[in-house]
Design a protein around this motif. Structure first.
Motif, PDB file in Angstrom:
ATOM      1  N   ASP A  55     -11.018  11.873   2.853  1.00 43.53           N
ATOM      2  CA  ASP A  55     -10.090  11.720   3.973  1.00 43.53           C
ATOM      3  C   ASP A  55      -8.654  11.965   3.519  1.00 43.53           C
ATOM      4  OD1 ASP A  55     -12.120  11.119   5.668  1.00 43.53           O
ATOM      5  OD2 ASP A  55     -11.655   8.976   5.854  1.00 43.53           O
ATOM      6  N   ARG A  56      -7.863  12.449   4.450  1.00 42.80           N
ATOM      7  CA  ARG A  56      -6.433  12.642   4.203  1.00 42.80           C
ATOM      8  C   ARG A  56      -5.678  11.439   4.743  1.00 42.80           C
ATOM      9  NH1 ARG A  56      -1.826  14.652   6.779  1.00 42.80           N
ATOM     10  NH2 ARG A  56      -0.493  16.044   5.529  1.00 42.80           N
ATOM     11  N   LEU A  57      -4.786  10.878   3.929  1.00 44.59           N
ATOM     12  CA  LEU A  57      -3.976   9.753   4.379  1.00 44.59           C
ATOM     13  C   LEU A  57      -2.929  10.223   5.384  1.00 44.59           C
ATOM     14  CD1 LEU A  57      -3.246   7.758   1.082  1.00 44.59           C
ATOM     15  CD2 LEU A  57      -5.051   7.377   2.762  1.00 44.59           C
ATOM     16  N   PRO A  58      -2.386   9.318   6.183  1.00 43.53           N
ATOM     17  CA  PRO A  58      -1.275   9.693   7.071  1.00 43.53           C
ATOM     18  C   PRO A  58      -0.124  10.257   6.246  1.00 43.53           C
ATOM     19  CG  PRO A  58      -2.118   7.523   7.645  1.00 43.53           C
ATOM     20  CD  PRO A  58      -2.786   7.900   6.354  1.00 43.53           C
ATOM     21  N   THR A  59       0.773  10.974   6.881  1.00 42.01           N
ATOM     22  CA  THR A  59       1.900  11.563   6.161  1.00 42.01           C
ATOM     23  C   THR A  59       2.823  10.465   5.636  1.00 42.01           C
ATOM     24  OG1 THR A  59       3.321  11.690   8.110  1.00 42.01           O
ATOM     25  CG2 THR A  59       1.847  13.564   7.681  1.00 42.01           C
ATOM     26  N   GLU A  60       3.599  10.812   4.623  1.00 43.45           N
ATOM     27  CA  GLU A  60       4.554   9.848   4.077  1.00 43.45           C
ATOM     28  C   GLU A  60       5.509   9.355   5.160  1.00 43.45           C
ATOM     29  OE1 GLU A  60       6.539  11.734   0.865  1.00 43.45           O
ATOM     30  OE2 GLU A  60       4.835  11.598  -0.515  1.00 43.45           O
ATOM     31  N   ARG A  61       5.922  10.264   6.038  1.00 38.36           N
ATOM     32  CA  ARG A  61       6.840   9.880   7.109  1.00 38.36           C
ATOM     33  C   ARG A  61       6.213   8.825   8.013  1.00 38.36           C
ATOM     34  NH1 ARG A  61      11.199  12.336   9.217  1.00 38.36           N
ATOM     35  NH2 ARG A  61      10.755  14.291   8.136  1.00 38.36           N
ATOM     36  N   ASP A  62       4.938   9.045   8.372  1.00 42.89           N
ATOM     37  CA  ASP A  62       4.260   8.094   9.264  1.00 42.89           C
ATOM     38  C   ASP A  62       4.098   6.733   8.601  1.00 42.89           C
ATOM     39  OD1 ASP A  62       4.088   9.965  11.258  1.00 42.89           O
ATOM     40  OD2 ASP A  62       2.031  10.571  10.796  1.00 42.89           O
ATOM     41  N   ILE A  63       3.711   6.744   7.308  1.00 46.23           N
ATOM     42  CA  ILE A  63       3.533   5.473   6.604  1.00 46.23           C
ATOM     43  C   ILE A  63       4.878   4.759   6.462  1.00 46.23           C
ATOM     44  CG2 ILE A  63       2.763   4.356   4.481  1.00 46.23           C
ATOM     45  CD1 ILE A  63       0.863   6.690   4.032  1.00 46.23           C
ATOM     46  N   ALA A  64       5.917   5.532   6.141  1.00 44.92           N
ATOM     47  CA  ALA A  64       7.247   4.944   5.974  1.00 44.92           C
ATOM     48  C   ALA A  64       7.716   4.302   7.271  1.00 44.92           C
ATOM     49  CB  ALA A  64       8.237   6.017   5.522  1.00 44.92           C
ATOM     50  N   GLU A  65       7.503   4.975   8.400  1.00 43.03           N
ATOM     51  CA  GLU A  65       7.925   4.427   9.689  1.00 43.03           C
ATOM     52  C   GLU A  65       7.148   3.165  10.035  1.00 43.03           C
ATOM     53  OE1 GLU A  65       7.528   7.584  12.494  1.00 43.03           O
ATOM     54  OE2 GLU A  65       9.360   8.623  11.828  1.00 43.03           O
ATOM     55  N   SER A  66       5.866   3.124   9.683  1.00 44.28           N
ATOM     56  CA  SER A  66       5.054   1.954  10.021  1.00 44.28           C
ATOM     57  C   SER A  66       5.473   0.719   9.225  1.00 44.28           C
ATOM     58  CB  SER A  66       3.565   2.250   9.784  1.00 44.28           C
ATOM     59  OG  SER A  66       3.288   2.366   8.407  1.00 44.28           O
ATOM     60  N   TYR A  67       6.009   0.947   8.006  1.00 47.54           N
ATOM     61  CA  TYR A  67       6.452  -0.167   7.181  1.00 47.54           C
ATOM     62  C   TYR A  67       7.954  -0.424   7.290  1.00 47.54           C
ATOM     63  CZ  TYR A  67       1.991  -0.786   4.781  1.00 47.54           C
ATOM     64  OH  TYR A  67       0.674  -1.064   4.493  1.00 47.54           O
ATOM     65  N   GLY A  68       8.666   0.492   7.909  1.00 45.38           N
ATOM     66  CA  GLY A  68      10.099   0.325   8.028  1.00 45.38           C
ATOM     67  C   GLY A  68      10.827   0.460   6.704  1.00 45.38           C
ATOM     68  N   VAL A  69      10.338   1.374   5.835  1.00 47.14           N
ATOM     69  CA  VAL A  69      10.964   1.593   4.529  1.00 47.14           C
ATOM     70  C   VAL A  69      11.253   3.081   4.361  1.00 47.14           C
ATOM     71  CG1 VAL A  69       9.795  -0.375   3.502  1.00 47.14           C
ATOM     72  CG2 VAL A  69       8.739   1.894   3.343  1.00 47.14           C
ATOM     73  N   SER A  70      11.976   3.427   3.295  1.00 46.91           N
ATOM     74  CA  SER A  70      12.271   4.828   3.027  1.00 46.91           C
ATOM     75  C   SER A  70      11.042   5.535   2.479  1.00 46.91           C
ATOM     76  CB  SER A  70      13.420   4.952   2.025  1.00 46.91           C
ATOM     77  OG  SER A  70      12.992   4.543   0.742  1.00 46.91           O
TER      78      SER A  70
END
Length: 271
Positions: free
Chosen positions: A36-51
């Motif tokens: 499986d492919r993980l969500p994009t870095e941008r999506d993960i970053a937005e979900s955690y509220g971090v850079s």
């Protein structure tokens, strides 16, 4: 993706470790399967509220454990699932030699993220070079010039010039005549050299063209020191480490060369 766990951690816990642990937990819970492919870095970053640099470091943490693989131009893919005892995987094709762990253990307790280390270097070394500009001697300038020539020669011959890169920065610290500052700079370089995170980041870089830019940066720093221009020296060092950060981000990014969320954006150098 919940951030409750991340918020409940000790404030001393590194953010990438918290998020990397949560991502590993998701693999343990079969939320993702091998391939499986993980969500994009941008999506993960937005979900955690971090850079996104924090997410990059969390991904590197999972890479070191042999759980994911970063495929340039494609994304991050699951290649192994955590074992029941959460022991790191031993896939030699996707992890750094485990013997390096013992070399780093005890130095900081937890491997420092490469961008976090760069931020610290930028804050500390820009002030060190500013102070050095007031203290520096002709012999110290001469020593720096010789190291710069060796760095240039190594680059021209296609050899690694990291040794001279390190020596240049240490010579600047030594010009302050403050042994604690010298030890601090040496420690930061030791952390970089023994860091699994840093090694994994560089594993994705297949060019050395960026080193010419860094060499030019060193020349600007030396020119300012030679004139004992502390303000220009500080700006030159700040700009140099900003170039290092930007270069590493762009060369190692697998999705978007111009993504935002840099750690350094929150603290620009005063004009």
């Amino acid at each position: 993706m919940s951030i409750n766990h991340a918020q409940s951690q000790s404030p001393n816990t590194r953010r990438y470790v918290v998020i990397g642990t949560e991502l590993r937990d998701q693999l343990s819970q079969n939320i993702y399967k091998v391939g499986d492919r993980l969500p994009t870095e941008r999506d993960i970053a937005e979900s955690y509220g971090v850079s996104r640099t924090v997410i990059r470091e969390a991904i590197i943490m999972l890479e070191i454990e042999g759980l994911v693989e970063v495929r340039k131009g494609s994304g991050v893919y699951v290649i192994n699932l955590p074992q029941p005892d959460n022991a790191p995987q031993s896939d030699t094709n996707n992890s750094i030699d485990a013997t390096m762990l013992s070399a780093f253990s005890g130095l900081t307790g937890t491997d420092i993220g490469p961008f976090e280390l760069l931020q610290a270097r930028q804050l500390i070394e820009s002030n060190i070079v500013e102070f050095a500009a007031h203290q520096i001697t002709k012999s110290e300038i001469s020593a720096m010039r010789k190291v710069l020539e060796k760095e240039k020669e190594a680059l021209a011959n296609g050899n690694s010039n990291e040794e001279y890169d390190r020596d240049f920065h240490i010579l600047i610290a030594e010009a302050t005549k403050n042994t604690f500052l010298v030890d601090m700079v040496k420690l930061m370089w030791r952390i970089r050299e023994e860091s699994l995170m840093w090694a994994q980041l560089h594993a994705h870089i297949d060019t050395k063209d960026y080193r010419q830019t860094w060499l030019n940066d060193h020349a600007l720093i030396l020119a300012a020191l030679q004139k004992k221009d502390a303000v220009t020296a500080k700006k030159a060092m700040w700009g140099h480490l900003e170039n290092v950060k930007t270069t590493l981000l762009s060369l190692s990014d697998v999705e978007d060369e111009n993504f935002d969320g840099y750690l350094f954006d929150s603290y620009p150098l005063g004009k």
